[in-house]
Design a protein around this motif. Structure first.
Motif, PDB file in Angstrom:
ATOM      1  N   LEU A   1       3.652   2.233   6.657  1.00  0.00           N
ATOM      2  CA  LEU A   1       3.435   3.474   6.370  1.00  0.00           C
ATOM      3  C   LEU A   1       3.333   3.543   4.869  1.00  0.00           C
ATOM      4  CD1 LEU A   1       2.812   6.569   6.905  1.00  0.00           C
ATOM      5  CD2 LEU A   1       5.285   6.649   7.267  1.00  0.00           C
ATOM      6  N   SER A   2       2.398   4.313   4.275  1.00  0.00           N
ATOM      7  CA  SER A   2       2.548   4.827   2.917  1.00  0.00           C
ATOM      8  C   SER A   2       2.543   6.326   2.727  1.00  0.00           C
ATOM      9  CB  SER A   2       1.089   4.226   1.763  1.00  0.00           C
ATOM     10  OG  SER A   2       1.190   2.843   1.959  1.00  0.00           O
ATOM     11  N   ILE A   3       3.367   6.892   2.105  1.00  0.00           N
ATOM     12  CA  ILE A   3       3.849   8.119   1.789  1.00  0.00           C
ATOM     13  C   ILE A   3       3.196   8.444   0.294  1.00  0.00           C
ATOM     14  CG2 ILE A   3       5.225  10.256   1.710  1.00  0.00           C
ATOM     15  CD1 ILE A   3       7.220   8.696   3.698  1.00  0.00           C
TER      16      ILE A   3
ATOM     17  N   GLY B   1       7.788   0.703   5.008  1.00  0.00           N
ATOM     18  CA  GLY B   1       6.995   1.691   4.224  1.00  0.00           C
ATOM     19  C   GLY B   1       7.137   1.675   2.853  1.00  0.00           C
ATOM     20  N   GLU B   2       6.320   2.443   1.971  1.00  0.00           N
ATOM     21  CA  GLU B   2       6.442   2.537   0.719  1.00  0.00           C
ATOM     22  C   GLU B   2       6.171   4.168   0.269  1.00  0.00           C
ATOM     23  OE1 GLU B   2       3.344   0.574  -1.302  1.00  0.00           O
ATOM     24  OE2 GLU B   2       1.822   1.417  -0.271  1.00  0.00           O
ATOM     25  N   ILE B   3       6.558   4.479  -0.843  1.00  0.00           N
ATOM     26  CA  ILE B   3       6.488   5.643  -1.443  1.00  0.00           C
ATOM     27  C   ILE B   3       5.449   5.677  -2.767  1.00  0.00           C
ATOM     28  CG2 ILE B   3       7.210   7.963  -2.457  1.00  0.00           C
ATOM     29  CD1 ILE B   3       9.737   7.224  -0.624  1.00  0.00           C
ATOM     30  N   VAL B   4       4.269   6.219  -2.806  1.00  0.00           N
ATOM     31  CA  VAL B   4       3.392   6.157  -3.969  1.00  0.00           C
ATOM     32  C   VAL B   4       2.982   7.490  -4.430  1.00  0.00           C
ATOM     33  CG1 VAL B   4       1.044   5.637  -4.387  1.00  0.00           C
ATOM     34  CG2 VAL B   4       2.003   4.340  -2.718  1.00  0.00           C
TER      35      VAL B   4
ATOM     36  N   ASN C   1      -0.669   0.568   0.324  1.00  0.00           N
ATOM     37  CA  ASN C   1      -0.833  -0.834   0.959  1.00  0.00           C
ATOM     38  C   ASN C   1      -0.751  -0.562   2.511  1.00  0.00           C
ATOM     39  OD1 ASN C   1      -1.002  -2.909  -1.267  1.00  0.00           O
ATOM     40  ND2 ASN C   1       0.924  -2.066  -1.848  1.00  0.00           N
ATOM     41  N   GLY C   2      -0.309   0.612   2.896  1.00  0.00           N
ATOM     42  CA  GLY C   2       0.005   0.897   4.465  1.00  0.00           C
ATOM     43  C   GLY C   2      -1.214   0.691   5.229  1.00  0.00           C
ATOM     44  N   LYS C   3      -0.938   0.592   6.626  1.00  0.00           N
ATOM     45  CA  LYS C   3      -1.979   0.667   7.421  1.00  0.00           C
ATOM     46  C   LYS C   3      -2.319   2.166   7.868  1.00  0.00           C
ATOM     47  CE  LYS C   3      -2.835  -0.164  12.402  1.00  0.00           C
ATOM     48  NZ  LYS C   3      -2.227  -0.672  13.724  1.00  0.00           N
ATOM     49  N   TYR C   4      -1.062   2.912   7.828  1.00  0.00           N
ATOM     50  CA  TYR C   4      -1.294   4.204   7.887  1.00  0.00           C
ATOM     51  C   TYR C   4      -0.860   5.193   6.515  1.00  0.00           C
ATOM     52  CZ  TYR C   4      -0.960   2.974  12.983  1.00  0.00           C
ATOM     53  OH  TYR C   4      -1.166   2.414  14.141  1.00  0.00           O
ATOM     54  N   ILE C   5      -1.329   6.233   6.109  1.00  0.00           N
ATOM     55  CA  ILE C   5      -0.833   6.989   5.102  1.00  0.00           C
ATOM     56  C   ILE C   5      -0.616   8.306   5.394  1.00  0.00           C
ATOM     57  CG2 ILE C   5      -1.743   7.906   3.036  1.00  0.00           C
ATOM     58  CD1 ILE C   5      -3.408   5.564   2.743  1.00  0.00           C
TER      59      ILE C   5
END
Length: 396
Positions: free
Chosen positions: A20-22, A51-54, A95-99
């Protein structure tokens, strides 16, 4: 590395294939950005989500970038201005599969993202937040937006595109990155929210909604949103992406009304209505036909440029309608117009080319001129459609 959006990203933080990318668009959100990042990080940690935070920064001058880096987020610098541009840059860099995207003004609770991720994991391509189901806290949305702007624009979007979404403009939504990337989103402003929903609907993606609570934002400055300007941009986008409602339906209605009135007045005057009304009816037919042609031209061009998906109904139609048939129909109308004109000229000759009774002769001249005009339009548009259709074998 610079991509077509002209953004660059800080190289020190690089998540390896997160689920997951937020993504948060940001323009001078120093007052609330840290709170949003903290809540997003809390959600990822508590639920043990990779996940990551963008933070997609759009040129902040209040230190928002430094805050984001200090809080452990990855900053993407997007040079092209606009809400849509910032989000496109952030989505491309994620980079996440989901955003899951959400505004950085603390109006949405980033600790409550489970409903979005659950629906994404269940196979949905786009998961929209619905603020009208989840609740709008006092002061969170201006009355103009709550009772007019959002409901009306959403109703128009649902009418034009048969979309299942009942809150087109919710700023909190989740999606599969590969699905949204395939839509080739292009808008740069606030209408980006509508573009995503419309294109996902047109491409028949799997869409659902989850209740979302909207709270008053935590900023002391006014929001970037400008009600009338951005409302018009949303409406303009909906119209431009629906040639049926912008051109086809109004044009067909004009033609139908003009034809009915013309046939009604052709035998003779009807009370107050006479040849002047007949002239207006003929004009309605011509203008309506031009609008219908614009609908077809726009549809083919939009498909050719990748703005709209292929339309099987249009392809089937052009299996039966080609250049040659158009030329035949146009030529027949031209001959009918020429015949009517010659007949009217003959009547004038029997009167030694003197004064005529317009209430009689114009009932011949007006239909003749209308036939001539329609014939020329059909012949010319048939050639033009063939040019537009060179990239589509179904149309050639």
């Amino acid at each position: 590395m610079i991509n077509p959006l002209n953004f660059s990203q800080s190289p020190d933080i690089k998540a390896l294939s997160p689920e997951l990318s937020i993504v948060m668009p940001c323009l001078n959100e120093a007052e609330t950005l840290a709170t949003c990042i903290k809540k997003a990080r809390q959600y990822l940690d508590q639920h043990q989500i990779a996940g990551e935070i963008v933070v997609a920064d759009n040129g902040s001058t209040d230190g928002s970038q430094e805050i984001a880096i200090r809080m452990g987020a990855r900053v993407v610098h997007v040079e092209q201005k606009g809400y849509g541009s910032a989000l496109r840059g952030g989505i491309a860099a994620a980079n996440g599969k989901y955003i899951i995207m959400g505004d950085a003004d603390d109006s949405y609770d980033f600790t409550q993202l489970d409903p979005f991720l659950e629906q994404l994991r269940a196979g949905h391509d786009l998961v929209m937040g619905n603020r009208f189901k989840g609740g709008i806290k006092p002061g969170a949305m201006p009355p103009l937006h709550k009772y007019l702007g959002n409901p009306v624009l959403t109703w128009i979007g649902r009418l034009f595109f048969a979309s299942p979404c009942k809150d087109f403009h919710c700023g909190l939504r989740g999606f599969r990155k590969d699905a949204i990337a395939a839509l080739d989103l292009r808008t740069s402003g606030m209408e980006f929210a509508s573009e995503m929903v419309v294109k996902a609907t047109l491409h028949k993606m799997k869409i659902t909604e989850v209740p979302t609570t909207l709270s008053p934002d935590g900023r002391s400055r006014p929001p970037h949103l400008r009600s009338w300007r951005d409302g018009w941009r949303h409406l303009r986008f909906l119209l431009l992406y629906s040639p049926r409602w912008l051109f086809l339906y109004p044009g067909a209605l004009l033609m139908l009304v003009g034809l009915i009135v013309g046939i009604w007045l052709l035998p003779g005057p009807r009370g107050l209505f006479d040849i002047h009304t007949l002239l207006f009816a003929a004009t309605a037919i011509l203008v309506g036909f031009q609008a219908v042609l614009f609908a077809v031209f726009t549809k083919i061009f939009a498909i050719s440029e990748g703005l709209l998906p292929e339309d099987p109904r249009l392809n089937r139609l052009f299996r039966y309608i080609d250049l040659e048939k158009g030329l035949i129909v146009g030529s027949l109308l031209l001959l009918a117009g020429i015949g009517g004109s010659i007949y009217a000229f003959g009547i004038w000759g029997t009167q030694d080319f003197g004064v005529l009774d317009p209430t009689k002769t114009m009932r011949i001249v007006i239909p003749a001129v209308t036939s001539l005009s329609l014939g020329f339009q059909i012949v010319l548009s048939s050639f033009f459609l063939s040019v537009l259709g060179l990239k589509h074998r179904e149309i050639v």
